[in-house]
Design a protein around this motif. Structure first.
Motif, short mmCIF file in Angstrom:
data_model
loop_
_atom_site.label_atom_id
_atom_site.label_comp_id
_atom_site.label_asym_id
_atom_site.label_seq_id
_atom_site.Cartn_x
_atom_site.Cartn_y
_atom_site.Cartn_z
N LEU A 94 26.70 16.13 -1.57
CA LEU A 94 25.50 16.97 -1.46
C LEU A 94 24.23 16.18 -1.79
CD1 LEU A 94 26.89 20.24 -3.11
CD2 LEU A 94 26.29 19.92 -0.69
N VAL A 95 24.29 15.35 -2.83
CA VAL A 95 23.13 14.53 -3.19
C VAL A 95 22.82 13.54 -2.06
CG1 VAL A 95 22.28 12.74 -4.78
CG2 VAL A 95 23.42 14.77 -5.68
N ASP A 96 23.87 12.95 -1.49
CA ASP A 96 23.68 12.02 -0.38
C ASP A 96 22.99 12.71 0.80
OD1 ASP A 96 24.83 9.98 -1.82
OD2 ASP A 96 26.76 10.07 -0.79
N GLY A 97 23.38 13.95 1.07
CA GLY A 97 22.76 14.70 2.15
C GLY A 97 21.27 14.94 1.90
N LEU A 98 20.93 15.24 0.65
CA LEU A 98 19.52 15.46 0.30
C LEU A 98 18.70 14.18 0.42
CD1 LEU A 98 19.66 17.76 -2.85
CD2 LEU A 98 18.77 18.34 -0.59
N LYS A 155 33.36 22.96 -3.99
CA LYS A 155 32.04 23.05 -3.35
C LYS A 155 31.15 24.07 -4.03
CE LYS A 155 32.97 21.13 1.05
NZ LYS A 155 33.13 21.07 2.39
N VAL A 156 31.72 25.18 -4.47
CA VAL A 156 30.93 26.20 -5.16
C VAL A 156 30.36 25.63 -6.45
CG1 VAL A 156 31.11 28.38 -6.42
CG2 VAL A 156 32.11 28.18 -4.15
N TYR A 157 31.19 24.96 -7.23
CA TYR A 157 30.73 24.39 -8.49
C TYR A 157 29.73 23.25 -8.25
CZ TYR A 157 33.88 27.06 -11.44
OH TYR A 157 34.51 28.08 -12.12
N ALA A 158 30.01 22.41 -7.25
CA ALA A 158 29.11 21.29 -6.95
C ALA A 158 27.75 21.80 -6.49
CB ALA A 158 29.73 20.40 -5.88
N THR A 159 27.74 22.85 -5.69
CA THR A 159 26.49 23.42 -5.21
C THR A 159 25.68 24.02 -6.36
OG1 THR A 159 27.53 23.90 -3.08
CG2 THR A 159 25.47 25.05 -3.57
N ALA A 160 26.36 24.70 -7.27
CA ALA A 160 25.66 25.27 -8.42
C ALA A 160 25.05 24.17 -9.29
CB ALA A 160 26.63 26.11 -9.25
N LEU A 161 25.81 23.10 -9.51
CA LEU A 161 25.30 21.98 -10.30
C LEU A 161 24.13 21.31 -9.60
CD1 LEU A 161 25.55 20.19 -12.80
CD2 LEU A 161 27.19 18.79 -11.53
#
Length: 189
Positions: A100-104, A8-14
């Motif tokens: 995360l992209v789906d949420g946005l 999640k940390v890496y995905a959020t940064a990306l």
């Protein structure tokens, strides 16, 4: 940090980097393609996971492999993940990034699991119905499970709709076990 937190940390940064450059979808596609290649061959995967290979050599190989073939964001990200020795987490990072992209984008993930492929017509009907009920665009993935007797299971984010034969049999069994037979009742043939 657990596996889930690391990815999640890496995905959020990306995600933050992709938002800044307005490339959410293209970043996902590029990363998905690269991860597909990295994990498709056992020799590639073993190379990056091997403790015998020098970490600097792994980093150089990763950079050489993706530089010029992917955007700078994705190329730098892949190199960073290899440098930090997080290669094993790539697939989880991608899944978290997609979430995360789906949420946005107010989009949900729909996973359809059936014994055999349902076909495009049936899948389109299911997608249309679920999309209208949830009021969201859907990202659909279909998989088969030979252990299912028949029917299908739908996973919409964390929600399950189980329309499998196994679920119906279990429900029937439970209903029969709940039925009480009156004491002294006699049945005749």
């Amino acid at each position: 940090m657990s596996l889930n937190q690391i990815s999640k940390v890496y995905a959020t940064a990306l995600l933050e980097l992709a938002k800044e450059s307005n490339s959410l979808e293209s970043t996902e596609e590029e990363l998905s393609a690269i991860i597909g290649v990295l994990f498709s061959e056992d020799s590639i995967r073993h190379y990056f996971l091997s403790p015998l290979v020098d970490p600097k050599e792994k980093e150089k190989t990763a950079e050489k492999s993706v530089r010029g073939k992917a955007s700078d964001i994705v190329a730098n990200f892949v190199t960073l993940v290899v440098r930090k020795n997080r290669f094993l987490y790539f697939q989880d990072i991608l899944e978290d990034y997609k979430t995360l992209v789906d949420g946005l984008k107010n989009r949900s993930s729909l996973r359809v699991i059936s014994k055999e492929s349902l076909g495009s017509d049936v899948l389109a009907k299911i997608t249309k119905t679920i999309s209208s009920k949830f009021g969201r665009e859907l990202r659909v993935t279909e998989t088969t499970d030979p252990h299912l007797i028949g029917g299908f299971k739908l996973y919409i984010d964390d929600f399950l709709i189980d329309a499998s034969i196994r679920a119906k049999l279990d429900g029937t069994r439970e209903a029969l076990l709940q039925k009480k037979i009156p004491v002294g009742a006699m049945y005749e043939n």
